[in-house]
Design a protein around this motif. Sequence first.
Motif, PDB file in Angstrom:
ATOM      1  N   VAL A  20      42.552  34.443  65.258  1.00 11.84           N
ATOM      2  CA  VAL A  20      40.948  34.630  64.885  1.00 11.84           C
ATOM      3  C   VAL A  20      40.913  35.298  63.665  1.00 11.84           C
ATOM      4  O   VAL A  20      40.287  34.958  62.724  1.00 11.84           O
ATOM      5  CB  VAL A  20      40.365  35.487  65.868  1.00 11.84           C
ATOM      6  N   ASN A  21      41.723  36.733  63.517  1.00 12.52           N
ATOM      7  CA  ASN A  21      42.118  37.196  62.453  1.00 12.52           C
ATOM      8  C   ASN A  21      42.597  36.749  61.125  1.00 12.52           C
ATOM      9  O   ASN A  21      42.007  36.949  60.316  1.00 12.52           O
ATOM     10  CB  ASN A  21      42.873  38.893  62.793  1.00 12.52           C
ATOM     11  N   ILE A  22      43.486  35.875  61.425  1.00 17.38           N
ATOM     12  CA  ILE A  22      43.959  35.073  60.131  1.00 17.38           C
ATOM     13  C   ILE A  22      43.082  34.072  59.601  1.00 17.38           C
ATOM     14  O   ILE A  22      43.009  34.217  58.262  1.00 17.38           O
ATOM     15  CB  ILE A  22      45.283  34.351  60.589  1.00 17.38           C
ATOM     16  N   LEU A  23      42.340  33.450  60.466  1.00 21.64           N
ATOM     17  CA  LEU A  23      41.529  32.378  59.949  1.00 21.64           C
ATOM     18  C   LEU A  23      40.283  33.376  59.196  1.00 21.64           C
ATOM     19  O   LEU A  23      39.670  32.740  58.168  1.00 21.64           O
ATOM     20  CB  LEU A  23      40.855  31.450  60.927  1.00 21.64           C
ATOM     21  N   ASN A  24      39.911  34.477  59.664  1.00 23.73           N
ATOM     22  CA  ASN A  24      38.654  35.358  59.374  1.00 23.73           C
ATOM     23  C   ASN A  24      39.234  35.630  57.898  1.00 23.73           C
ATOM     24  O   ASN A  24      38.234  35.588  56.803  1.00 23.73           O
ATOM     25  CB  ASN A  24      38.521  36.304  60.076  1.00 23.73           C
ATOM     26  N   ASP A  25      40.341  36.173  57.526  1.00 19.99           N
ATOM     27  CA  ASP A  25      40.810  36.827  56.426  1.00 19.99           C
ATOM     28  C   ASP A  25      40.808  35.687  55.493  1.00 19.99           C
ATOM     29  O   ASP A  25      40.644  35.719  54.289  1.00 19.99           O
ATOM     30  CB  ASP A  25      42.141  37.639  56.437  1.00 19.99           C
ATOM     31  N   MET A  26      41.495  34.432  55.934  1.00 20.26           N
ATOM     32  CA  MET A  26      41.453  33.061  55.118  1.00 20.26           C
ATOM     33  C   MET A  26      40.141  32.586  54.376  1.00 20.26           C
ATOM     34  O   MET A  26      40.099  32.493  53.305  1.00 20.26           O
ATOM     35  CB  MET A  26      42.207  32.093  55.652  1.00 20.26           C
ATOM     36  N   ALA A  27      39.157  32.923  55.305  1.00 27.44           N
ATOM     37  CA  ALA A  27      37.800  32.568  55.052  1.00 27.44           C
ATOM     38  C   ALA A  27      37.230  33.225  53.704  1.00 27.44           C
ATOM     39  O   ALA A  27      36.608  32.872  52.843  1.00 27.44           O
ATOM     40  CB  ALA A  27      36.806  32.285  56.118  1.00 27.44           C
ATOM     41  N   ILE A  28      37.405  34.706  54.114  1.00 22.43           N
ATOM     42  CA  ILE A  28      37.025  35.666  53.071  1.00 22.43           C
ATOM     43  C   ILE A  28      37.913  35.492  51.778  1.00 22.43           C
ATOM     44  O   ILE A  28      37.090  35.531  50.629  1.00 22.43           O
ATOM     45  CB  ILE A  28      37.211  36.947  53.622  1.00 22.43           C
ATOM     46  N   LEU A  29      39.140  35.289  51.999  1.00 20.10           N
ATOM     47  CA  LEU A  29      39.995  35.243  50.603  1.00 20.10           C
ATOM     48  C   LEU A  29      39.385  33.981  49.899  1.00 20.10           C
ATOM     49  O   LEU A  29      39.499  34.047  48.667  1.00 20.10           O
ATOM     50  CB  LEU A  29      41.429  35.294  50.748  1.00 20.10           C
ATOM     51  N   ASN A  30      39.328  32.825  50.529  1.00 15.78           N
ATOM     52  CA  ASN A  30      39.070  31.715  50.105  1.00 15.78           C
ATOM     53  C   ASN A  30      37.767  31.979  49.296  1.00 15.78           C
ATOM     54  O   ASN A  30      37.512  31.249  48.051  1.00 15.78           O
ATOM     55  CB  ASN A  30      39.308  30.602  50.847  1.00 15.78           C
ATOM     56  N   ALA A  31      36.710  32.397  49.949  1.00 19.15           N
ATOM     57  CA  ALA A  31      35.636  32.534  49.302  1.00 19.15           C
ATOM     58  C   ALA A  31      35.948  33.417  47.937  1.00 19.15           C
ATOM     59  O   ALA A  31      34.945  33.227  47.031  1.00 19.15           O
ATOM     60  CB  ALA A  31      34.370  33.212  50.147  1.00 19.15           C
ATOM     61  N   ALA A  32      36.321  34.628  48.084  1.00 13.46           N
ATOM     62  CA  ALA A  32      36.405  35.376  47.188  1.00 13.46           C
ATOM     63  C   ALA A  32      37.250  34.687  45.730  1.00 13.46           C
ATOM     64  O   ALA A  32      36.866  34.712  44.788  1.00 13.46           O
ATOM     65  CB  ALA A  32      37.478  36.428  47.295  1.00 13.46           C
ATOM     66  N   SER A  38      39.587  34.465  38.702  1.00 12.58           N
ATOM     67  CA  SER A  38      40.252  35.463  37.505  1.00 12.58           C
ATOM     68  C   SER A  38      40.560  36.926  38.071  1.00 12.58           C
ATOM     69  O   SER A  38      41.691  37.409  37.849  1.00 12.58           O
ATOM     70  CB  SER A  38      39.273  35.709  36.467  1.00 12.58           C
ATOM     71  N   LYS A  39      39.999  37.390  39.245  1.00 15.16           N
ATOM     72  CA  LYS A  39      40.244  38.391  39.609  1.00 15.16           C
ATOM     73  C   LYS A  39      41.560  38.546  40.542  1.00 15.16           C
ATOM     74  O   LYS A  39      42.546  39.537  40.517  1.00 15.16           O
ATOM     75  CB  LYS A  39      39.104  39.347  40.579  1.00 15.16           C
ATOM     76  N   LEU A  40      41.691  37.539  41.095  1.00 14.47           N
ATOM     77  CA  LEU A  40      42.987  37.261  42.211  1.00 14.47           C
ATOM     78  C   LEU A  40      44.174  36.764  41.276  1.00 14.47           C
ATOM     79  O   LEU A  40      45.089  37.596  41.376  1.00 14.47           O
ATOM     80  CB  LEU A  40      42.686  36.180  43.065  1.00 14.47           C
ATOM     81  N   ILE A  41      43.834  36.342  40.026  1.00 13.00           N
ATOM     82  CA  ILE A  41      45.103  35.816  39.161  1.00 13.00           C
ATOM     83  C   ILE A  41      45.482  37.150  38.503  1.00 13.00           C
ATOM     84  O   ILE A  41      46.635  37.395  38.406  1.00 13.00           O
ATOM     85  CB  ILE A  41      44.534  34.921  38.257  1.00 13.00           C
ATOM     86  N   GLU A  42      44.352  37.965  38.125  1.00 12.92           N
ATOM     87  CA  GLU A  42      44.508  39.152  37.308  1.00 12.92           C
ATOM     88  C   GLU A  42      45.583  40.241  38.072  1.00 12.92           C
ATOM     89  O   GLU A  42      46.323  40.939  37.762  1.00 12.92           O
ATOM     90  CB  GLU A  42      43.196  39.997  37.010  1.00 12.92           C
ATOM     91  N   ASN A  43      45.222  40.317  39.256  1.00 12.75           N
ATOM     92  CA  ASN A  43      46.061  41.106  40.373  1.00 12.75           C
ATOM     93  C   ASN A  43      47.074  40.299  41.207  1.00 12.75           C
ATOM     94  O   ASN A  43      47.510  40.877  42.076  1.00 12.75           O
ATOM     95  CB  ASN A  43      45.096  41.674  41.599  1.00 12.75           C
ATOM     96  N   ASN A  44      47.518  39.224  40.581  1.00  9.85           N
ATOM     97  CA  ASN A  44      48.545  38.691  40.938  1.00  9.85           C
ATOM     98  C   ASN A  44      48.685  38.229  42.507  1.00  9.85           C
ATOM     99  O   ASN A  44      49.479  38.524  43.219  1.00  9.85           O
ATOM    100  CB  ASN A  44      49.999  39.056  40.593  1.00  9.85           C
ATOM    101  N   ILE A  45      47.247  37.806  42.966  1.00 12.46           N
ATOM    102  CA  ILE A  45      47.224  37.708  44.505  1.00 12.46           C
ATOM    103  C   ILE A  45      47.126  36.198  44.655  1.00 12.46           C
ATOM    104  O   ILE A  45      46.049  35.412  44.043  1.00 12.46           O
ATOM    105  CB  ILE A  45      45.979  38.373  45.084  1.00 12.46           C
ATOM    106  N   GLU A  46      47.718  35.475  45.530  1.00 13.83           N
ATOM    107  CA  GLU A  46      47.644  33.967  46.027  1.00 13.83           C
ATOM    108  C   GLU A  46      47.100  34.423  47.354  1.00 13.83           C
ATOM    109  O   GLU A  46      47.877  34.757  48.232  1.00 13.83           O
ATOM    110  CB  GLU A  46      49.084  33.302  46.020  1.00 13.83           C
ATOM    111  N   PRO A  47      46.002  33.818  47.798  1.00 11.64           N
ATOM    112  CA  PRO A  47      45.416  33.952  49.342  1.00 11.64           C
ATOM    113  C   PRO A  47      46.252  33.860  50.379  1.00 11.64           C
ATOM    114  O   PRO A  47      46.459  34.777  51.153  1.00 11.64           O
ATOM    115  CB  PRO A  47      43.947  33.417  49.051  1.00 11.64           C
TER     116      PRO A  47
END
Length: 142
Positions: free
Chosen positions: A34-46, A52-61
């Motif tokens: 549940v927590n994993i899917l919740n975090d995935m939903a939030i990060l994919n929305a972001a 560009s913010k995710l790329i800038e901070n080198n984050i792959e969701p």
Amino acid sequence: MKKLIAITFVLFFFSCSEKLIKKPDDLIPKDQMVNILNDMAILNAAKNANESKLIENNIEPTNYIFEKYGIDSLQFVNSDNYYASLPREYEEIYKQVEELLDKEKERVAAEKETKDSLLQQSKLKNSPIKKRTSGKVKDTLP
């Protein structure tokens, strides 16, 4: 004839309750899923809102989530497939995810409302047009 119908019904009943996918040895527990899917939903929305913010901070969701929970993609896929083979459990997982997302949405909306009202008060307080002094309105402009 009645015996044939009864036997067919019993066989059909047991075949429907048979698990289609074997439970994986490294199954992710339901509450963690549940927590994993919740975090995935939030990060994919972001990602969709401001990639560009995710790329800038080198984050792959997806990789970020796997690292956060100490899992790998195969473990996630196997667990997801297993839960998907159990429709009631899968539905329960997604209902819990939806509840978490609704709570987060309410929290963010309340925070935004507070921030907006504080900003509005600040603007009114610092307005150079008129200030109150001793009950009288006085023009502060030269």
